[in-house]
Write an enzyme that holds these catalytic residues in place. Structure first.
Site, PDB file in Angstrom:
ATOM      1  N   ASN A  89      14.804 -43.946 -13.082  1.00 39.81           N
ATOM      2  CA  ASN A  89      14.494 -45.283 -13.907  1.00 39.81           C
ATOM      3  C   ASN A  89      15.269 -45.549 -15.050  1.00 39.81           C
ATOM      4  O   ASN A  89      15.846 -46.384 -15.392  1.00 39.81           O
ATOM      5  CB  ASN A  89      12.820 -45.479 -13.991  1.00 39.81           C
ATOM      6  N   GLU A 118       7.807 -35.351 -15.403  1.00 40.74           N
ATOM      7  CA  GLU A 118       7.721 -35.375 -14.142  1.00 40.74           C
ATOM      8  C   GLU A 118       8.446 -34.104 -13.464  1.00 40.74           C
ATOM      9  O   GLU A 118       8.541 -34.313 -12.205  1.00 40.74           O
ATOM     10  CB  GLU A 118       8.128 -36.721 -13.462  1.00 40.74           C
ATOM     11  N   THR A 130       4.382 -46.813 -28.728  1.00 36.99           N
ATOM     12  CA  THR A 130       4.245 -48.082 -27.947  1.00 36.99           C
ATOM     13  C   THR A 130       2.799 -48.567 -27.883  1.00 36.99           C
ATOM     14  O   THR A 130       1.958 -47.678 -27.611  1.00 36.99           O
ATOM     15  CB  THR A 130       4.828 -47.972 -26.493  1.00 36.99           C
ATOM     16  N   GLY A 144       1.315 -51.472 -26.401  1.00 40.18           N
ATOM     17  CA  GLY A 144       0.896 -52.619 -25.596  1.00 40.18           C
ATOM     18  C   GLY A 144       1.451 -53.947 -26.190  1.00 40.18           C
ATOM     19  O   GLY A 144       2.507 -54.340 -26.531  1.00 40.18           O
ATOM     20  N   ASP A 157       4.778 -57.161 -13.015  1.00 38.67           N
ATOM     21  CA  ASP A 157       4.597 -55.812 -12.341  1.00 38.67           C
ATOM     22  C   ASP A 157       5.028 -54.859 -13.651  1.00 38.67           C
ATOM     23  O   ASP A 157       6.321 -54.872 -14.055  1.00 38.67           O
ATOM     24  CB  ASP A 157       5.317 -55.715 -11.163  1.00 38.67           C
ATOM     25  N   ASP A 159       9.842 -46.865 -18.928  1.00 39.78           N
ATOM     26  CA  ASP A 159      11.077 -46.066 -18.824  1.00 39.78           C
ATOM     27  C   ASP A 159      12.171 -46.928 -19.173  1.00 39.78           C
ATOM     28  O   ASP A 159      13.105 -46.523 -20.037  1.00 39.78           O
ATOM     29  CB  ASP A 159      11.300 -45.650 -17.231  1.00 39.78           C
TER      30      ASP A 159
HETATM   31  O1  RIB Z   1       7.127 -45.052 -14.738  1.00 40.62           O
HETATM   32  C1  RIB Z   1       7.174 -45.546 -13.456  1.00 40.62           C
HETATM   33  C2  RIB Z   1       7.542 -44.675 -12.497  1.00 40.62           C
HETATM   34  O2  RIB Z   1       6.584 -43.508 -12.469  1.00 40.62           O
HETATM   35  C3  RIB Z   1       7.534 -45.261 -11.002  1.00 40.62           C
HETATM   36  O3  RIB Z   1       8.831 -45.502 -10.833  1.00 40.62           O
HETATM   37  C4  RIB Z   1       7.106 -43.902 -10.279  1.00 40.62           C
HETATM   38  O4  RIB Z   1       7.949 -43.108  -9.339  1.00 40.62           O
HETATM   39  C5  RIB Z   1       6.403 -42.949 -11.190  1.00 40.62           C
HETATM   40  O5  RIB Z   1       7.094 -41.660 -11.588  1.00 40.62           O
END
Ligand code: RIB
Length: 329
Positions: free
Chosen positions: A45, A141, A221, A223, A247, A253
């Protein structure tokens, strides 16, 4: 001379998204909309967000040798991202299961798949990407060992931006390399508690405590309240940009990618965060993560609309709004 404005090291996921009237509680089943499959993952992202803005961007990530992996490679390339560093194979592509409610807030569960196989050795093997990058951005992640290796191979003078999402206690060597550490409230609390520090009441105090852990600068951050930037020049609040939220997925990101790019271009933290707030705000006005990201021209147009009073005034969402509770990066 750098070939890349930004190198992103991180995850790439297929986002499996359904819209729900209400996100389910424990033991509950709810019906959602038809499934949508979008390219996502916090690392991919960020790379796509930066690429769409016009940054020369490379991505170091791992995807599976499967249809979702190809979806992610195609999305990155379409945004102008150099995917030479995207490794293929070892496990299926990561998948994120996402529910989005009518307010635009989401809940996400990630099955890491290939992301968990991005190793310290993969980082060492990508030395040429690090040498070519002005700024390196990383999230959580991927394995923490891999993040620590990024810090170790970082060339002198290369700036590191870290968004610790999903949050985990961080080793001192990682904290000390951050410039900035980008956190929402939830992430700030986890990092502070992980370091054995108290969690004080105000964002200014969180920022002071976080700085005391070693980062050269911090962005919190907040909000709908915007963001707080803190570093050697002091602290400043950056207001949110009001838009109609559809959304919030991936808006944090987009915020971080834009921030990292503008910092690499020589802007100060406050100016970079102001620009990033616009990018994140635009990202919440459309469904999906990567598919929602604005171009540089769209960001410029938002600035014009805001200054002429034509920007939407409802929804009160912003990039940082998207990230205010940690689940909506
Ligand atoms: O930050 C949003 C992302 O978190 C999503 O695109 C999902 O894949 C998770 O990694």
């Amino acid at each position: 001379m750098h070939d890349y404005d930004l190198l992103v090291v991180g995850s790439a996921n297929a986002d499996l998204v359904t819209a729900v009237e209400r996100r389910p509680g424990a033991g509950e089943t709810v019906l959602g909309s038809d499934l949508a499959v979008h390219p996502g993952g916090k690392g991919a992202n960020q790379a796509v967000a930066a690429g769409r803005l016009g940054a020369r961007t490379a991505l170091l990530a791992r995807v599976g040798d499967d249809a979702y992996g190809r979806l992610l490679l195609d999305s990155g390339r379409a945004a102008g991202v150099d995917t030479v560093g995207v490794l293929v194979g070892g496990a299926p592509t990561g998948v994120a299961l996402i529910t989005v409610d009518p307010s635009g807030d989401n809940s996400i569960v990630v099955a890491p798949g290939a992301n968990s196989r991005l190793t310290p050795a993969d980082v060492r093997a990508a030395a040429s990407l690090f040498e070519a990058a002005r700024v390196v951005s990383v999230q959580l992640e991927i394995p923490l060992d891999t993040v620590a290796e990024v810090v170790r191979v970082l060339p002198a003078g290369t700036r590191l931006v870290l968004n610790p999402s999903p949050p985990a206690p961080l080793p001192g060597e990682v904290l000390a390399a951050c410039d900035p550490l980008v956190v929402n409230e939830h992430e700030a609390r986890v990092i502070l508690r992980g370091a054995g520090a108290d969690v004080p009441d105000t964002p200014e105090d969180w920022a002071r405590r976080l700085l005391a852990l070693g980062p050269r600068s911090v962005v919190v951050t907040l909000g709908g309240e915007g963001a707080l930037v803190a570093g050697p020049e002091g602290m400043a609040r950056v207001p949110s940009v009001k838009v109609d939220a559809v959304d919030t997925t991936g808006a944090g990101d987009a915020f971080t990618a834009a921030l990292a790019w503008r910092l690499g271009a020589g802007e100060d933290l406050e100016s970079a965060a102001r620009y990033a707030a616009k990018v994140g705000a635009l990202a919440v006005t459309r469904a999906g993560a990567q598919v929602s990201y604005p171009t540089g021209a769209e960001v410029a147009a938002l600035g014009d609309a805001a200054s002429s009073g034509t920007a939407s005034s409802s929804g009160a969402a912003s990039s940082s709004g998207a990230a205010s509770h940690g689940e909506t990066r």
